[in-house]
Scaffold this active site. Structure first.
Site, short mmCIF file in Angstrom:
data_model
loop_
_atom_site.label_atom_id
_atom_site.label_comp_id
_atom_site.label_asym_id
_atom_site.label_seq_id
_atom_site.Cartn_x
_atom_site.Cartn_y
_atom_site.Cartn_z
N GLN A 513 0.85 -1.19 0.00
CA GLN A 513 0.00 0.00 0.00
C GLN A 513 0.88 1.23 0.00
O GLN A 513 1.86 1.31 0.76
CB GLN A 513 -0.94 0.02 1.21
CG GLN A 513 -1.81 1.27 1.26
CD GLN A 513 -2.90 1.19 2.30
OE1 GLN A 513 -3.21 0.11 2.79
NE2 GLN A 513 -3.48 2.33 2.63
N GLY A 514 0.54 2.19 -0.87
CA GLY A 514 1.27 3.43 -0.94
C GLY A 514 0.37 4.61 -0.69
O GLY A 514 -0.75 4.47 -0.21
N ALA A 515 0.87 5.79 -1.05
CA ALA A 515 0.11 7.01 -0.80
C ALA A 515 -1.07 7.15 -1.75
O ALA A 515 -2.06 7.82 -1.43
CB ALA A 515 1.03 8.23 -0.92
N GLU A 516 -0.98 6.55 -2.94
CA GLU A 516 -2.03 6.74 -3.95
C GLU A 516 -2.89 5.51 -4.15
O GLU A 516 -3.97 5.60 -4.71
CB GLU A 516 -1.39 7.12 -5.29
CG GLU A 516 -0.75 8.49 -5.30
CD GLU A 516 -1.77 9.61 -5.27
OE1 GLU A 516 -2.90 9.41 -5.76
OE2 GLU A 516 -1.45 10.68 -4.74
N LYS A 532 -4.25 -3.04 -9.08
CA LYS A 532 -3.89 -1.79 -8.41
C LYS A 532 -5.16 -0.96 -8.25
O LYS A 532 -5.81 -0.60 -9.24
CB LYS A 532 -2.85 -1.02 -9.23
CG LYS A 532 -2.45 0.29 -8.59
CD LYS A 532 -1.39 1.01 -9.39
CE LYS A 532 -1.02 2.34 -8.76
NZ LYS A 532 0.01 3.05 -9.53
N ASP A 633 8.65 8.83 -11.47
CA ASP A 633 9.03 8.22 -10.18
C ASP A 633 10.04 7.11 -10.44
O ASP A 633 9.83 5.94 -10.07
CB ASP A 633 7.78 7.67 -9.49
CG ASP A 633 8.06 7.32 -8.02
OD1 ASP A 633 9.11 7.75 -7.50
OD2 ASP A 633 7.24 6.61 -7.41
#
Length: 722
Positions: A513-516, A532, A633
């Site tokens: 899990q990430g920020a987006e 995703k 990124d």
């Protein structure tokens, strides 16, 4: 009695109405029972070239004349038909009539002339029938007629049919001969004409096939240089810069002389490719080609720079176009600008609203002694009229008159524009001025009549026609709606906060899990996959959050698809679901580069594998940047190595965007460099190896690496200039 019956039959035929121009001549000749000098030829010409009625009546009308044709008569009739473009089928029927009357009396010269005239008319069906009749009779076309036939087919987009015709004549050994014993029974002349006709319209691939099949006949000078220049022109017309570069290198290596037209063709091809895909590379690559011209001993002419100026104008790159013209004016490019160069720059200045600057440039052109043409002023006048700058267009007319140039089309354009705008008085003044100067105008005098000319009146939008009361009411309604939306926002945020546990959907096993977003491992059509999910942000308004999430979801899908088309290894995108905001990807079985490099730090560096990974990273990023795509990124966490093939795979295109600006690409590389320095400094100079591979893979590495040096000094923040 027989003569009376023939006259009656001819008068009743549809081919002989009383209004037909040749009717009286034929009627008089038949009645006199003896043809006068030249009347027979005139009568046949009237029937074939100017007659009316069906095609079947052509033969019957010729039979009633009771004439014996001669080759000279056929030639003169065919020459008369060449002046009309609608008599191809009647000419073909005349040819059939001649062959039926005397099969051996029609010579090769006359039959050849008929085919050439049909090709000139563009009647391909009649031309094919005539060529087929010639093949049955074993007739051989002359080189000029064969060239006309092939060019007519290729011009009509029937290049395959032209190649089939060439093959058929070759099998029957009916290819035209240039001269006795020249080039192996003359085959070389036909194949060369075939190659040139195909390349003239950009069918270089088909022409290359003809060259390959006849390489023995086309391997001597001067055919070799002609064929290579034709292929270069064909690939440039086709727009394939890679193949054009290959042919250009072959010409240079073979020692054949390169002329200015061939190099201009290549320059035009490269400029139009960059205009379509990468406008920032227009000037650098064009300057490289101009330098290559000088190294080949060819001095660039004004036409060479005009190709670049034309593409810069279409891309609206005003500063670069003005800079090129300035260098030409100052003599720094060893080439003076002509009126076309000034026209291209003034045109883009007018189109971008820099009218005063454009008029000043016209004054400079006249002071420097560059003579303009009437076409120069007509084109600029049309641009100004199109942008509703009629006053400046009238100034163009005054400058044109001061140069003692007269152009009917410019007057027609201005008079019609003024009258359509309602300026009938000024239009009448221009009309009188043109009449006094003896200029024959093409527009109608009815334009000057306000009762006959419809004046263009732009329609105001509905919002501008509303009253002040309606406006104030709309403002109040908007404020009320905004207040209600704020209340709704707070209410929904409270509900969403209470029901977050019920809102999550089950996509599979949570991987990361990430920020987006969140990444799950699941199955898709019985195959292991990765899903995703871009989850909603509760601090945003629900409507805004939904729009932003959907926009970024689609952008990521487009970028990863474009990267795969560019040859960059990425996971296969299986599906896009806009409702739960998910992307379904291929499952990549492997380790991320971050874990591999961290393993090198603890277990020792495997130089061979490290060099392989760095090379793959440089190649992938180079392809990405050359295609106008920025990852956004680039970290070792977003790169994976497959276990079975050791192939690098780029993932997570959530921050990707399209850009041709070298600074954006340099920032992309700077992010990668900072990630390597902060996490993998123990692995040595990995970035140096990546940049080495990047220079080999990217065609635009020079501008990107130059910007990278500037970005290193100030960080990834952009400079705020202008």
């Amino acid at each position: 009695m027989a003569m009376r019956r023939s006259v009656t039959a001819l008068s009743q035929s549809a081919l002989a109405p009383s209004s037909w121009p040749g009717y009286r001549r034929i009627f008089r000749a038949v009645c006199s029972s003896a043809w006068q000098d030249g009347e027979s030829e005139a009568a046949v010409r009237d029937i074939v070239c100017f007659g009316a009625g069906s095609l079947d009546e052509v033969g019957s009308s010729l039979d009633r004349l009771n004439l014996a044709f001669s080759p000279a008569l056929v030639r003169r009739v065919v020459d008369s038909c060449s002046e009309r473009s609608d008599s191809g089928r009647r000419l073909l029927r005349f040819l059939s009539w001649c062959r039926s009357k005397n099969p051996g009396g029609l010579g090769d010269r006359e039959h050849d002339r008929v085919i050439a005239v049909l090709a000139q008319m563009g009647d391909l069906t009649a031309m094919r029938i005539a060529v087929g009749d010639g093949e049955k009779d074993g007739r051989r076309m002359t080189p000029e007629t064969f060239t006309a036939v092939v060019e007519a087919l290729v011009k009509a987009g029937r290049e395959d049919e032209a190649v089939r015709l060439f093959r058929g004549l070759e099998r029957q050994k009916l290819l035209p001969q240039q001269s006795v014993g020249a080039g192996g029974e003359g085959i070389w002349s036909s194949s060369l004409a075939m190659v040139q006709a195909l390349c003239m319209k950009g069918y270089a691939r088909e022409a290359q096939g003809v060259v390959w099949h006849h390489k023995s006949e086309l391997s001597t000078e001067p055919m070799v240089s002609i064929v290579q220049r034709s292929l270069l022109h064909g690939w440039c017309i086709h727009g394939n810069a890679k193949e054009a570069r290959r042919v250009l290198d072959d010409i240079k290596s073979s020692g054949c002389p390169l002329g200015l037209p061939s190099l201009n063709d290549f320059l035009n091809c490269v400029c139009h490719r960059n205009l379509k895909f990468n406008t920032s590379a227009l000037v650098p690559e064009a300057m490289d080609i101009l330098t290559e011209m000088r190294s080949c001993g060819v001095t660039p002419a004004a036409s060479s720079f005009n190709i670049l100026l034309s593409c810069l104008g279409r891309a609206r790159r005003v500063k670069e176009a003005y800079r090129i013209l300035y260098l030409m004016r100052e003599g720094k490019e060893a080439c003076s600008p002509d009126w076309v160069s000034y026209y291209l720059v003034v045109k883009v200045l007018f189109l971008t609203g820099r009218i005063i600057r454009g008029k000043r440039l016209i004054d400079d052109m006249l002071e420097n002694g560059v003579p303009p043409t009437a076409k120069f002023f007509h084109g600029l006048t049309g641009i100004l009229c199109g942008t509703e700058e009629v006053d400046h267009a009238l100034d163009m007319l005054k400058i044109m008159k001061s140069c003692q140039l007269v152009d009917t089309h410019t007057y027609d354009l201005l008079i019609e524009k003024l009258c359509r705008n309602g300026s009938f008085e000024i239009g009448k003044e221009l009309w009188d001025d043109a009449t006094k100067s003896g200029i024959v105008l093409g527009c109608s005098e009815d334009l000057l009549d306000p009762l006959k000319t419809e004046v263009f009146r732009p329609v105001r939008p509905a919002e501008s026609r509303t009253s002040e009361n309606h406006r104030s009411l709309n403002v109040s309604f908007i404020l009320l709606t905004f207040s209600l939306s704020i209340l709704q926002f707070h209410f929904e945020c409270t509900l969403n906060f209470m029901d977050t546990s019920q809102e999550q959907q089950d996509f599979g096993v949570l991987l990361k899990q990430g920020a987006e977003g969140r990444v799950f491992v699941s199955t898709f059509v019985r195959q292991k996959c990765v899903i995703k999910e871009r989850f909603s942000k509760k601090y945003r308004h629900p409507l805004l959050d939904s729009k932003l999430t959907l926009k970024r979801l689609n952008a990521e899908a487009r970028c990863i698809t474009k990267a795969r088309r560019l040859g960059v290894p990425t996971p296969v995108l299986y599906a896009v679901d806009p409702l739960p905001h998910t992307l379904t990807f291929e499952y990549v079985d492997g380790l991320c580069v971050k874990d591999i490099l961290l393993g090198f730090g603890s277990d020792g560096i495997n130089e061979e594998r490290l060099n392989d990974i760095a090379t793959q990273i440089g190649n992938a990023v180079g392809k990405l940047h050359d295609g106008g795509l920025v990852h956004g990124d680039l970290t070792t966490s977003n790169m994976m190595i497959k276990n079975n093939t050791n192939q690098l795979v780029l993932i997570d295109f959530g921050l990707s965007f399209t850009s041709a600006i070298p600074e954006d690409k340099a920032v992309d590389l700077y992010v990668l460099e900072r990630a390597l320095i902060s996490m993998h400094s123990s692995c040595g100079d990995v970035m140096g190896k990546i940049l080495s591979a990047y220079r080999k893979a990217s065609r635009q590495w020079c501008s990107t690496t130059n910007k990278l040096a500037q970005v290193r000094q100030r960080g990834r923040k952009r400079t705020m200039i202008g």
